[in-house]
Each structure stands twice: as structure tokens, then as C-alpha cells.
Design an enzyme around this catalytic site. Structure first.
Site, short mmCIF file in Angstrom:
data_model
loop_
_atom_site.label_atom_id
_atom_site.label_comp_id
_atom_site.label_asym_id
_atom_site.label_seq_id
_atom_site.Cartn_x
_atom_site.Cartn_y
_atom_site.Cartn_z
N GLY A 184 0.83 -1.21 0.00
CA GLY A 184 0.00 0.00 0.00
C GLY A 184 0.86 1.26 0.00
CG ASP A 186 5.08 -7.01 7.97
OD1 ASP A 186 4.22 -6.27 7.46
OD2 ASP A 186 4.81 -7.97 8.70
CB SER A 196 5.79 -5.87 -0.16
OG SER A 196 5.83 -4.78 0.71
CG ASP A 249 -0.82 -0.83 9.14
OD1 ASP A 249 -1.72 0.01 9.31
OD2 ASP A 249 -0.92 -1.76 8.32
#
Lengths: 357, 357, 357, 357
Positions: free
Chosen positions: C14, C110, C112, C135
Site C-alpha cells: 500500500g 513487512d 512485501s 501501520d
């Protein structure tokens, strides 16, 4: 629809937010609706004299399709503040012809548009003006490109200065742009919660400012104050430092600060701040983007309909076209000392100088 | 100057930025200029019925003299969206008398002002209205309190969503407020760089949106798009999911998203977002503060001059007063499908639905 | 200084603010300091598989020399959320070789980065990772690209919603991003003045929320409340609507809203809002620009020194390099229910769930 | 939990954003968790000497329950920059006793905390310090209250000035705060896209700046530049106007501007701007609110555990307590000319002076 045209566009005078939004709207409408070519002219009329151009194409930048012109401050064409003089009328016309322009859109303030209006009666010259200025002093239009963003920028700065002034019981003198017209100081001062607003159009005295600050303290327990002063506000008759201060070396804000130190027997912490060029920059506000887009569109339509020597303007909630000469004859448009905003400022307890009896 | 008065003030309908700025201006002008007392009425007309008030004094808060009302969103008086009904006219009048009010200023949208206008012909009732609404649908006034801030808020959200949509080649459907009028969607869509704007006033088809998105891809290589849709936009005639979607459970934004998935053979990533209540909040923009301050001042002056049943309005760059009944008769004011902003949107290549032939 | 290299760069997962700032820093340092060539890879690992690239040059855009990458949100390389799977390891390696890359910089979360770490033990593969995620759940680093801007965005939205909630005595349930980790909800909830913060890491009950809201009313006279809930917060054991709500069709925010309606005998106005994708967008904050610039520079230096399989990280006020495998083994990094921020929230009177005894 | 206490709190030195957020956190935790009373002390140590206090209660303001202290810049306690001198130690202690304080929390920079640390060895004095400064020069802590907001404010100003500088091909010299430490200039210069950053810790020459600007023009076609200079940057050895300029009457920014006019044969438009007090004001950023809240909470806990003479600090992602004397011994903390941010600036092509060989 109409014949193919090659339209030049230039930005002139001090930059402001929304110029690129106008350029985007002109390129978009001219290209999509009429199939014309738009040529960016560098550095105002100097680009005509020197025949220097900037390529302008729709969606031309490789930013994943995001058009930076919508929200980018300043002008990608470049601009100049000086050098736009009548002495160069012949060279300007020669450049216009050499660049094979069919029409020209000029985005400027009343100063820079004045020069371009001189070419109106030359042959083969089609010109439409779009008003922009953070001073808001173009006559006969309720809105110009750039003013709304500048007001918001000054209000943001006043907000910041208010916190620090209040923390330190400080009188903060804030000098904002406006050499002949006080619109920016007046609008931002009201919206930003100023206690005193000083503008070129309304006389004031140091004695009255002192009395007003004293009343804030005595009546309301307010120990700080915000004084907004337009850079072109006149030196008051009761200034003691008049001789010592020759503008612009000291600046009206600094002069007022020096004067106010003699206000009372109490020691007051007084500081002067000059907002300076941050007032010109920034991402254009929603309103400036709307005005810029509507004006850009209207200017292209005026060219399509064969008009020349007109300026797009905002009147009564509509976009209209006015003879540029009529606008210039009434510009710069100053603050009417009896207008509703001056009265609104007074109703909020702001000192805005003394009405002539 | 005039006789001593006790003036009530209430806010009614959905909140918006600038209400507290109006309250501040009313208290300031009524207190400083006229020496009157201002009484805050809680929760719109419910506060009159229940005789609940909020004390309002100038510079009354211990925030080192910084007046929070200038920049604080919402309304310290509280408001209600419903319950403002004609059934309570007698109770409202009883409360007005019990609170010993000489006059009342009501800040509301066309819905809530409608109820208060019903009391106009009762004896001993002096009422002045101030228009506020993020929908901008109050007739006969070019400006209302709250709209400019809401437009800027939506533009800011569109800016954020554009970055993420462009990064992921996504079509983002953004649902904004506007049940009957599409002003907010239209203004913010233009200023925020939307590709499609759908409003209640102009019919559109899914087929046309698909064709427009296809053209963006084929002609300009644009792989993302921003679609702004007013919550009250009509379900298009060529909707396939009409039966499956009964508003408001799904929402027009989600419906459009579902429809657009059938646009082409290519898989397109389509998401719907509902901006929701963030559109009402926020620090008021400079323009909303100016409009709020000028309207508050004007309302107090109208009361001083004995007027009643009037609404302050903004026309042609001036603050004026209009008969409230005349305003309500023409409200809600919808987007004229042929107005200059709709045409500006089209000139920028935005799809805004189909003009009726 | 070192041998000439051709370095690829990709963004994965994202999008968030600051990705373009990293790209700018990598291009700048690789070009100016080392004289290398930098190749942008489109759409994360998909661009390696399909050998599609984006040209990246220093100061290459004609925006009068203003580099848009410093402040532009999202990623000009494009990204994908899915499709980054281990199944394509061979194709990814083939693309890496076909594009004649000497090294690769991957900016990802984490998820990807995990895929790219699998290629570490293949020959001829030099890879450095840069952590980004709104996040904040990448282990062993105090800072990641994008988080600070996202926190500010949510705080801004909470500010807006607070004004409107307070005006209407409303309980507003605000759902923010965070499927497994509640860092964003916790940081923004504290900074934004929330009354309740619900995160995946800490259990809570509807009964306790009701009691907390009741105490706000009874003890402090507060008639509105802001509840921030991470999208991944668990459904509480005492939920009555558990069966009726299968996520994601209803969403945890809506579920909480439905439950809270049964809180008390009083009618409370409760609304749910989903902030959605606006949390990913926006102009990067100063801190995210600094982190992005420092990480981009450090990644290039790691490549110059022959390192591979490492991730740049921020520890103790310094930029360090860590084995990517060690980071991934500890990711996602969740909120420790006893950390200083949870305790800070409680000290401010915020309900953040119940600590396990 | 602990015995009842009466805790004083004061803010000292120049104001900054986040002070009110600390005050709010201290009042909240002391009141809610411990049941203590918190007394606001006016104007730093002067309030102790004069025994003037400000009432502080939780949720005490009638703003519909919205706590203005969370987001309001400055300090409601007031502060002073001078007058905090050792000469008044006895009066300070007398005031502490007269006000019946059991403990004192002081929020200040290294200057003002130094005075309070002198009282440590007096009997019956419990004192905890919280670091704040927009200069970021308090040693041994990675974060202080106010710095993050100030960096964002300067970045915003640089953004505005960049647009206008680029439009007019102008070199803009921007003077920012920082008398002994260049952290603010360095952080904001990197994040704001500066071309040159001049700080007190690193020597530089006019000749090198000229060469750098020339390279921007010759190599990259860049015709504008942004030079950020900390107010305390030293006058370079090769200054020609050294004699003519005695600070602060001219200011280092103006001096640099004057020098750069001799750079080349070309006429360059050079302007100097002093950002001034806007750097102190503004709504605190999310990070400053978090740091402020965590520090306020930690200070109260230190008092509860009987500690004194300690300063709360941020190290390695945690809130810790350090002996105040140890912090002061290492303060002011200057920019290490070899730190990762200086190297990051260089990697981006920014001139930051010359490293000593």
C-alpha cells in the site's frame, strides 16, 4: 468550431498562488474544446521581446497523470516585476508577430496589464486580460486570482503569532503586503483576530493606538495585542521618530513598534515582524482555484468570439468581461473607509484608524 | 443609541465551521456598540421550548485573552437536526417570552429557518436570520457561512485520495454531502481535480462515465480517476444494480463503484469512499470568518433598526438584507445546469453528466 | 569511488506519503555521489517480472526546477498490494537479470519485503530494504516512512469530527487503518483527544465502554465522545450483534456503534465514520521527509559497501542497518499493552481496554 | 496510592507549541490517577517570586467539553525569557513554600532549567524538569516538546518561498531561529528542499556558496535557490561586509544576501527573509502532542515515586528519567558536523559548509 489559433499566455508582475491553475485551464479549454495550440511566454513581456517560450501541453508531465499545475504556487512561465515598460511596445509587438501568435492572454495586476493595454490599438493584436494580485486592488471585479490564498496565509501567520504574543504579554506589530491598498491587511486582520489594523486609506494616530491598547488592558485584562499594518500605511502625524526613519530602510512596522514604546509608563514588550514573501507563496485555496479555472475558461471563450482589450471579472456571482481600459481607469481600487468590512472591524472592537469628520 | 435589549441567539440544523465566529461577532457588536445583553439559546428551538441557555460574554474565557470562538469549528450553543418542527410554535414563543428576549438571531439552513419564519406574524417577535450551510443551497445570497471551509476540506481529501489512486491505478469514487444540491461536489470537484462530477441536478449514465474513463486511458494514458458524487445524485437509468441497492444502505458512491466494474473487459481497481462528517468540521477558512463576522454585525444592526423577518445576505460584494420569506420561497437553490461553473468543469475535460437537449 | 552500478528501485504494498521522497534521495545520492544509474521498476515485483521501468533522472522535470518528488504523496513508480507472491521468484530473478541490475532497493512493508527476502540466497542478487507503512508494524525500527504523516492526517480528521460531535452531543466512532497492529489508532487517538481507543492488541468490552461514556457525562458533564477503533480490533465478547455482523461487510466501527445504542436508557446519537484511504495520502510531514531522505541515502551507501539482505532502520536517534531476516522474524510488531503510550493514554483518562490480569 | 500533594507547574523561556499539551497531561494524570491538586505558576520563576498563580482544573472550560489545551499553541501560564536569574534563588524558594507546594514541574529549555537546578540541594524541594525548545539543543534526549512543530512550520514557509523564488529566478536567503545550535535549520532545510544550509557548527565561505549556486545554474539549469541560515551562523572569513554589519542590526541573512550579490558578473535577484516569531507559534503537531503527553505523565509519576532533580527524556523509543545536572552539563547539544543528517544533506546535493580536514 472556430479557426485554428495559436494563443500565447504570459504571467506578469509579482507571482501569486493560482497562476498555474489559470495556465492549466487555458491550455485545457483551448486544446480540448477548440483544438488550438497554446504557447507559454517566458518572463512576462520580456519573453515577447526576446521570443522565449515554454512548451505547454495537456497532461504532459510524467507524474503518473497528476497535473502539478492545479495545486502548484507561483508560475511555471516565470515573471518579472520590472522591465515591463512602455518603451518596449514595438519590440513586444514584433515578438508577438515573430512567434506567430493569433492572440495573447495576460495574467497580471493593474500595473502590468496597463502596459499591455497600450498595444490595443495596434493592428493584428488580440489580447485578453486576467486579473491577479494579492493586493486585491484591481477595480470592478469582486475577485482576483491569488487574493484568497494570501488572506489565508496571513491569517495562519497571525494565528501563530497570537499564541506566542499571548504567552509573553507582547504587542506584536505585523507588517503585511499592500503598498497602496489595504485590502489584505483589512481582510486578514478581521479574520485573524487583530486588535488594530492600519491601512493606507485611513489615517490613524499613535496616541489612539496607545489608548486602544490601554483599554484592552484596563477593560478586558488583555495583556497582549496584535497590530496588523499594511506596508504602505502612512506615517502618522504624531510620530516622534519620523525623521529617524526613512522607509523602506526601517519599515512602517518597525516605526510603529518604536513609537508604541512611548505609550505608557509601563514597560511593554513590543516586537515587529515582517511577513514578507511567504504571503505570495503556497498552494492555492479552493476559491482561488475556482476563480482561476473560471477566468481561464472565460478568457479562451472571449478569444474565440473575437474580443480584444477585455478583462475577465467576477461580478455578482458571475464571470463577466469588461473593457480593460475602464478597469485600469479605476484602478488601483482602494478600501472605501466606510465599507462594510471596515465597519465590521469596528464592530469587533478593532481600531482601524479615524474616519475623517 | 438605542434602547437596552436582550437578544437571543441560536444555531439550528447541521453544524458547520464559522458558527462560533458569528456568535462572537454578534456578542461583540451588541455588547460593545449597543450595550445590549446576548443570551445563547441551547440546541436550536429546543432551547427556547425548554428555556435552556448558555452564558455569552465578551472575552470571558481564561485562555490568556485568546478568544477561542474565532477559530473553533462547530457551535458552542449546540444544535439539533430534527425536532425543529412547526408543532412547537407555541412553546417556542412561550420560551421567547419567558426568557424575556427582545429579539432573536437564528443561524440556520433553509430547513431550520423555515420554522422560525412561521413565527413572524406573531406579536412581539423580532427575528433576524443568518444563512449557514455546507450545501450552499440558500437562495439569493452568494455566500453562506460554512461553505468555503467545506469546499476546502473536500479539496484536501481529494488531494490525498488522488495520490493514492494514482499510485495504484485506481478509480476512486468519493461521495460528498449534498442531498438536493450539488454545489459542494461541483466546487470541490473542479478545485480538487476530479475527472467526473455527479450531482442531483444533472442526469448522467454509467455508459457515459465508462466512456469518459476509457478516453482518459486511451487518449491521455491516465490509469487512475477521481469521481466525485453528491450523496443525492440520482441513480442513473442504465444502472444494473438498481434493484439490489436501496439507499441509504448502500449509498450512491458504492452503487456507482459496483456499476463501473462492468465498464470494460479490463480489470479496473475501483473503490468507494464516503467523506462523511469530516466535511462539517474544521477551523473556519478566512473567507468564512469574514462572512460570519460581517453577517453577525449586520444582524445586530438590523435588530437595532427595528427590522424583523429578514435574512442577511451577500450580493454583489455587499452585505444586504432580504425578506426571509422571499429567500425561503426560492430555496433550496440548486445548481443551474448551464451555469459558468458547470461549463468551466466541462472546459477542463470533466464529465458532469448530460445536458438535456 | 566505487564501480559503476545500475540500481533498480521499487515500491511495494500500500502506498503512503514519503515514498517519492525516498526515490528522490536514492536518485540524488546514487547519481551525485557515486555516478550510478537508477532505474525505476513499475508496480513492485510485477515490474521485474514484466521488465517495465520508469525513467528516473535528477531534476528532470520542467517545473522551473522545483522537484515535485520531495512533497508529492504516493509513488510515481506505482505499486500493487497483491500479486507479490513467492510463486514468481524465478520470474523476478529473470527480470532482475534482464534489466541488467547490479542491485535493488525495495521500499515496502513487512509483507512485501518478505517476498523479496526470499531471493537473498540466489546468486548475483544484491538487495537493500527500506521500511514504510502507515501501520508502523515493522519490527526493530523506531521509525518507518509514512507513519508520522498518517498520524497527523488522522489527528486532523479527529479534530474536525470533534467539533461536529460536540455541537450535536454525539458519540462518534472513527474507524482507522490497522488490521493487526494498533499503533496508528493509539498514536492518533492520544494526539487527537479521543475518549476511547480500541486496538487489536488489547481486549475490551462494550460494557466498559458504556461505563466510561457514562462517567464522562456524569462526572465531567461531557455529552459527546470520540471513539477511535482500529479496523482490526476484535469483536468484544459481550457483543450482541456478533452473529449479525460478518466483517468486512459491516466493519468494526459500525458494529461498535450498533452495540453502544444499547448502552443506557438515554437516547444517544451515535455515528460511525470510516476514514479510509485519506489516511494513505497527503503531503509528507517534515519528519517523514527526513526519515525518507536519510533512509534513501543509507540504502545507497549499503549497496556501495557491498551489503545485501539488510534493511535500514532507525534506532536510538541513528540510522542503522539490520539483517532483513531478523526484522521479518519479529514482524509484525504489535503494540505492547504495557508500553508507555498505552499508559499515557490511561493517564489522560482514555479507555484503552482491559489489561489481562 | 500516594499521599495527597499540591504540585506546581511552570513554563519558562521562549514559548513553543505543545506547552499547553504538557500542562493538560500533568493536570489530567495528577488529578485522575493520584487525586492531587495542580497549581499553575504564572510567568516562570517570576510567578514563584511574586506568588501569582493560574487555576488549573480538568475540563474546566465551557467550550462544550472540548479541551482547548490539547491543540492550543503557547502557554496559558505565561512565560518570560529573562529575569530567571540565580539572584532570585531565595525568593523562588520562599514562593515555593508560601504557595505550599509539595513539588514543582518546570517545562523549559536548557537556560531556564539551569536556574531551577540550582535549588536542588535546598531542603524540602522536589523538582522534575520537562525539556522543550524549538532549538532541539537539550542534551541526552532525542525529542523535546516543540521541535517537530517548528520544523514543520519552517518547511511550510520554505515551500511558500520556493514557489515565489522559482517564479522570479530569485535566490532567497531564509534566516531561521538557532543562536548556538543549527538543528532547526538542518532538519527544515533538508525536509524543505534547501540548496544551502548554514549553521553555527560548520564553517562555510561565501566563495563556496557562490560556486554552489553557479553549479546549480550551469549543471542543472536551476535559476533560483533557497539558502537556509541559522541566526547564529558565523560570519564567514571571506565576508567583505564584515565591518559594515554588526549583528543584530543587519542579521546574518541580510549579510549573506549582500555578499552573494558579488558572486558573479550576472545580476542575480537576491532577497533575505527573516521567519521570526511564526516559528514559535502554531497548533502542535501530532508528534509534539504525543511527546508532550508522555512527558507530562512521566513527570507526575516521578513525583509520585519521590524523585527530584531529574529530567524526563526520550531515548531509544522510550521515555526515561535522567539527572538534570548530567543533562545540563552536556547542553547545549550542538549539531555534530559528521552526523547522519549532515551527510544526508550532502547526499542530496545541499551545500552545508566545509568539514574541517
Amino acid at each position: 468550431m472556430t479557426t485554428q489559433k495559436r494563443v500565447g499566455i504570459l504571467t506578469s508582475g509579482g507571482d501569486c498562488p493560482g497562476l498555474n491553475t489559470v495556465i492549466r485551464a487555458v491550455v485545457s479549454h483551448a486544446t480540448l474544446t477548440y483544438g488550438w495550440e497554446v504557447v507559454g511566454i517566458s518572463y512576462a513581456t520580456k519573453g515577447l521581446q526576446e521570443k522565449t517560450t515554454v512548451p505547454l501541453t495537456l497532461h504532459g508531465l510524467d507524474l503518473r497523470g497528476i497535473d502539478p499545475l492545479l495545486s502548484m504556487g507561483g508560475t511555471i512561465l516565470g515573471s518579472i516585476n520590472k522591465g515591463d515598460t512602455l518603451a518596449h511596445v514595438d519590440e513586444i509587438m514584433a515578438g508577438y508577430q515573430a512567434l506567430k501568435l493569433d492572440a495573447l492572454i495576460g495574467i497580471g495586476g493593474d500595473g502590468s496589464l496597463g502596459i499591455l493595454s497600450q498595444l490595443q490599438h495596434q493592428g493584428n493584436w488580440q489580447f485578453i486580460a486576467i486579473p491577479k494580485t494579492i493586493d486585491n486592488d484591481v477595480a470592478l471585479t469582486e475577485r482576483v486570482v491569488g487574493f484568497d490564498t494570501a488572506v489565508n496565509t496571513v491569517v495562519d501567520a497571525l494565528n501563530r503569532l497570537t499564541f506566542t504574543a499571548a504567552s509573553h504579554d507582547r504587542v506584536m506589530i505585523v507588517e503585511v503586503m499592500g503598498r497602496t491598498a489595504g485590502h489584505l491587511a483589512l481582510h486578514a486582520g478581521i479574520a485573524g483576530g487583530a486588535d488594530v489594523i492600519l491601512i493606507p486609506e485611513i489615517p490613524y494616530t499613535i496616541k489612539d493606538i496607545c489608548a486602544h491598547l490601554q483599554e484592552l488592558r484596563d477593560r478586558w485584562g488583555r495583556r497582549f495585542a496584535i497590530v496588523v499594518v499594511a506596508e504602505g500605511a502612512h506615517i502618522p502625524d504624531d510620530s516622534l521618530n519620523y525623521a529617524a526613519c526613512s522607509k523602506p530602510s526601517c519599515g512602517i512596522g518597525q516605526l510603529i513598534a518604536d513609537e508604541l514604546r512611548n505609550c505608557s509608563h509601563e514597560t511593554i514588550d513590543i516586537r515587529a515582524a515582517v511577513l514578507g514573501h511567504i504571503q505570495r507563496g503556497g498552494i492555492p485555496s479552493a476559491l482561488d482555484r475556482l476563480v482561476a479555472s473560471a477566468f481561464g475558461k472565460a478568457a479562451v471563450d472571449l478569444i474565440a468570439s473575437g474580443k480584444s482589450g477585455e478583462m475577465v471579472a467576477w461580478q455578482n456571482g458571475e464571470v463577466v468581461a469588461l473593457p480593460l481600459e475602464a478597469v485600469l481607469a479605476k484602478s488601483p481600487s482602494l478600501v472605501d473607509p466606510h465599507n462594510y468590512l471596515v465597519e465590521t472591524a469596528r464592530s469587533l472592537g478593532i481600531y482601524v484608524g479615524n474616519l475623517q469628520k
